[in-house]
Design a protein around this motif. Structure first.
Motif, short mmCIF file in Angstrom:
data_model
loop_
_atom_site.label_atom_id
_atom_site.label_comp_id
_atom_site.label_asym_id
_atom_site.label_seq_id
_atom_site.Cartn_x
_atom_site.Cartn_y
_atom_site.Cartn_z
N HIS A 4 0.91 -1.17 -0.15
CA HIS A 4 0.00 -0.18 -0.17
C HIS A 4 0.98 1.22 0.00
O HIS A 4 1.80 1.55 1.08
CB HIS A 4 -0.99 -0.14 1.24
CG HIS A 4 -1.73 -1.18 1.32
ND1 HIS A 4 -3.04 -1.12 0.46
CD2 HIS A 4 -1.53 -2.31 1.79
CE1 HIS A 4 -3.66 -2.26 0.88
NE2 HIS A 4 -2.57 -3.27 1.28
N PHE A 6 1.88 4.86 0.17
CA PHE A 6 1.63 6.45 0.35
C PHE A 6 2.58 7.08 0.07
O PHE A 6 2.65 8.37 0.38
CB PHE A 6 1.10 6.22 1.94
CG PHE A 6 0.00 5.69 2.17
CD1 PHE A 6 -1.39 6.53 2.17
CD2 PHE A 6 -0.26 4.42 2.38
CE1 PHE A 6 -2.56 5.74 2.59
CE2 PHE A 6 -1.39 3.56 2.83
CZ PHE A 6 -2.56 4.49 2.89
N LEU A 269 -9.43 9.59 6.53
CA LEU A 269 -8.19 9.44 7.20
C LEU A 269 -8.22 10.75 8.16
O LEU A 269 -7.82 10.47 9.27
CB LEU A 269 -6.95 9.56 6.34
CG LEU A 269 -5.53 9.81 6.83
CD1 LEU A 269 -5.32 8.59 8.06
CD2 LEU A 269 -4.53 9.80 6.15
N LEU A 311 2.43 -0.56 10.81
CA LEU A 311 2.49 -0.28 9.40
C LEU A 311 3.37 -1.21 8.55
O LEU A 311 2.88 -1.76 7.53
CB LEU A 311 3.06 1.01 9.25
CG LEU A 311 2.40 2.27 9.86
CD1 LEU A 311 3.17 3.69 9.68
CD2 LEU A 311 1.08 2.35 9.14
N ILE A 316 1.91 -1.40 4.50
CA ILE A 316 2.01 0.01 4.28
C ILE A 316 3.49 0.55 4.04
O ILE A 316 4.29 0.59 5.04
CB ILE A 316 1.17 0.79 5.37
CG1 ILE A 316 -0.16 0.13 5.43
CG2 ILE A 316 1.55 2.35 5.12
CD1 ILE A 316 -1.27 0.84 6.38
N LEU A 319 5.16 6.25 4.36
CA LEU A 319 4.22 7.03 5.08
C LEU A 319 5.16 8.14 5.89
O LEU A 319 4.56 9.03 6.66
CB LEU A 319 3.52 6.24 6.30
CG LEU A 319 2.30 6.85 6.58
CD1 LEU A 319 1.23 6.79 5.73
CD2 LEU A 319 1.71 6.21 7.87
N TYR A 328 4.22 11.84 10.01
CA TYR A 328 3.92 11.06 8.85
C TYR A 328 3.14 11.83 7.79
O TYR A 328 2.54 12.87 8.30
CB TYR A 328 2.80 10.05 9.61
CG TYR A 328 3.83 9.17 10.50
CD1 TYR A 328 4.53 8.24 10.28
CD2 TYR A 328 3.69 9.25 11.95
CE1 TYR A 328 5.36 7.36 11.24
CE2 TYR A 328 4.19 8.81 12.98
CZ TYR A 328 5.08 7.80 12.51
OH TYR A 328 5.78 7.13 13.34
N ALA A 330 0.74 10.88 4.71
CA ALA A 330 -0.02 10.11 3.74
C ALA A 330 -0.43 10.54 2.53
O ALA A 330 -1.39 11.56 2.77
CB ALA A 330 -1.27 9.56 4.54
N SER A 340 -6.76 1.19 0.86
CA SER A 340 -5.44 1.61 1.40
C SER A 340 -5.50 2.31 2.56
O SER A 340 -4.86 2.18 3.78
CB SER A 340 -4.29 2.02 0.42
OG SER A 340 -4.09 1.01 -0.55
N VAL A 341 -6.38 3.40 2.55
CA VAL A 341 -6.69 4.34 3.46
C VAL A 341 -7.29 3.47 4.59
O VAL A 341 -7.34 4.05 5.89
CB VAL A 341 -7.35 5.30 2.86
CG1 VAL A 341 -7.66 6.44 3.96
CG2 VAL A 341 -6.74 6.16 1.67
N LEU A 344 -5.16 1.93 6.55
CA LEU A 344 -4.17 2.64 7.40
C LEU A 344 -4.85 3.05 8.77
O LEU A 344 -4.57 2.96 9.94
CB LEU A 344 -3.77 3.73 6.56
CG LEU A 344 -3.07 4.99 7.50
CD1 LEU A 344 -1.63 4.46 8.21
CD2 LEU A 344 -2.73 6.15 6.69
N VAL A 347 -4.79 0.29 11.26
CA VAL A 347 -3.80 0.13 11.82
C VAL A 347 -3.65 1.04 12.92
O VAL A 347 -3.21 0.98 14.29
CB VAL A 347 -2.42 0.40 11.04
CG1 VAL A 347 -1.05 0.78 11.76
CG2 VAL A 347 -2.42 -0.70 10.14
#
Ligand SMILES: *Cc1c(COP(=O)(O)O)cnc(C)c1O
Length: 355
Positions: A4, A6, A269, A311, A316, A319, A328, A330, A340-341, A344, A347
């Motif tokens: 994934h 970012f 997010l 992560l 992921i 990031l 971080y 994204a 993918s979001v 995240l 997580v």
């Protein structure tokens, strides 16, 4: 396993585009030749260039409005120089919203006076200045639509009679705005358009030929317009993959359709950043937050290791924040799937539940 991604740039592109590009490296258009070994003046490549240009105008709603589309090299950083060299006669107005705007200002100073109309440097660029005045006698006004490093984005562009010039490297093709308000738009391909190597420049010819200095041919927009982006050998592969990506975007429903998804991704997010007590957003004013690059920090650095372990386990990648901001970032460009979001966000919730 595909990660994934970012990453802020060079960044993710659609898997379909990667596959088509990979096939063309071996056999382009069933020609028995690789896209990497054909002449840029061959019929097949000229068609690629033409298609890249027409898709650009079509997607941005700029057809038949007097715009020229160029695919140049040297990145957005080269445009900092070129645009000033071609447009700045006496003075130009710049909005300072971060690293890239600063670099643009520094380069423009080689060619004339630069008026910084406003700056958010006082707060490490965590907001977009508003209500500034643009001198009516400046040659142009320059701004950066999306600040990739700090995660701020201009939502409403200032109204002015002088030409508007905009660095859209990290949010072009991501949202619908009235692109015809700009006289010159430029974007390095590697954020939201394609692989590194080419830079998109869209300009109105009417703004050219107003400066008195002599401009070397390679840096003169006129040369590139006259030779249809083939004044020198263009970045063939980068233009090709950008074209494939624009075709992908068109098939998805164009900017209007992708903007909806981009807004959903960003809302998902940011709401987790705001809800989860282990995280805090970097951008101070919520309406300045970028839909492309979300910047955030841990509220307690002791969670750094467990967060980064989670992560990694989730696959992921990319990031880490820019070194000037930390924390971080994204980056949620067009090609990043909403899944993918969601992952995240999971997580981030896992980290909270563990602690
Ligand atoms: C990445 C970036 C640049 C620099 O691009 P290069 O192609 O590396 O020169 C300039 N402006 C913005 C907004 C960017 O995100």
């Amino acid at each position: 396993m595909k990660k994934h991604n970012f990453s802020a740039g060079p960044s993710i592109l659609p898997q379909e585009v990667f596959k088509e590009a990979a096939a063309a490296v071996l056999n382009f258009n069933n020609s028995g030749l690789s896209i990497l070994e054909i002449s840029h003046r061959s019929k097949d490549f000229i068609a690629v260039m033409e298609q890249a240009k027409s898709l650009t105008l079509e997607l941005l709603g700029l057809e038949n409005k007097g715009y020229q589309v160029l695919f140049l090299q040297g990145g957005a950083s080269m445009q900092f120089v070129m645009l000033a060299q071609n447009l700045l006669e006496s003075k130009a107005a710049y909005l300072n919203t971060g690293t890239w705007a600063n670099n643009a200002i520094k380069e423009a100073r080689f060619f004339g006076e630069v008026i910084e109309v406003a700056s958010s440097k006082d707060k490490n660029y965590n907001y977009i200045p508003k209500n500034f005045e643009i001198p009516a006698d400046a040659d142009y006004f320059h701004c950066t639509s999306n600040n990739t490093i700090f995660g701020t984005q201009i939502k409403e562009f200032p109204k002015t009679e002088i030409p508007l010039v905009c660095d859209m490297s990290s949010d072009i093709f991501s949202r619908n705005i009235d692109f015809s308000q700009f006289s010159l738009i430029y974007a390095g391909a590697q954020k939201n358009m394609g692989p590194a190597g080419t830079t998109l420049v869209i300009l109105k010819e009417s703004i050219l030929n107003k400066v008195s200095r002599a401009i070397p041919n390679i840096l003169n927009y006129n040369s590139h317009i006259a030779k249809e982006s083939m004044y020198n050998t263009p970045a063939v592969f980068s233009v090709y993959v950008s074209m494939l990506n624009l075709k992908w975007l068109k098939a998805k429903g164009g900017i209007a359709a992708i903007e909806k998804v981009n807004n959903e991704k960003a809302a998902l997010l940011y709401s987790e950043i705001d809800r989860n007590s282990l995280f805090e957003g970097f951008v101070s004013r919520l309406d300045d937050r970028s839909t492309m690059n979300a910047t955030f920090n841990l509220t307690d650095e002791t969670y750094k290791e467990p967060f980064e372990t989670l992560l990694k386990e989730a696959g992921i990648s990319g990031l880490n924040g820019h070194r000037s901001v930390g924390g971080y970032r994204a980056s949620m460009y067009n090609a990043l799937p909403i899944e993918s979001v969601k992952l995240l966000v999971e997580v981030m919730q896992d980290l909270e539940n563990q602690n």
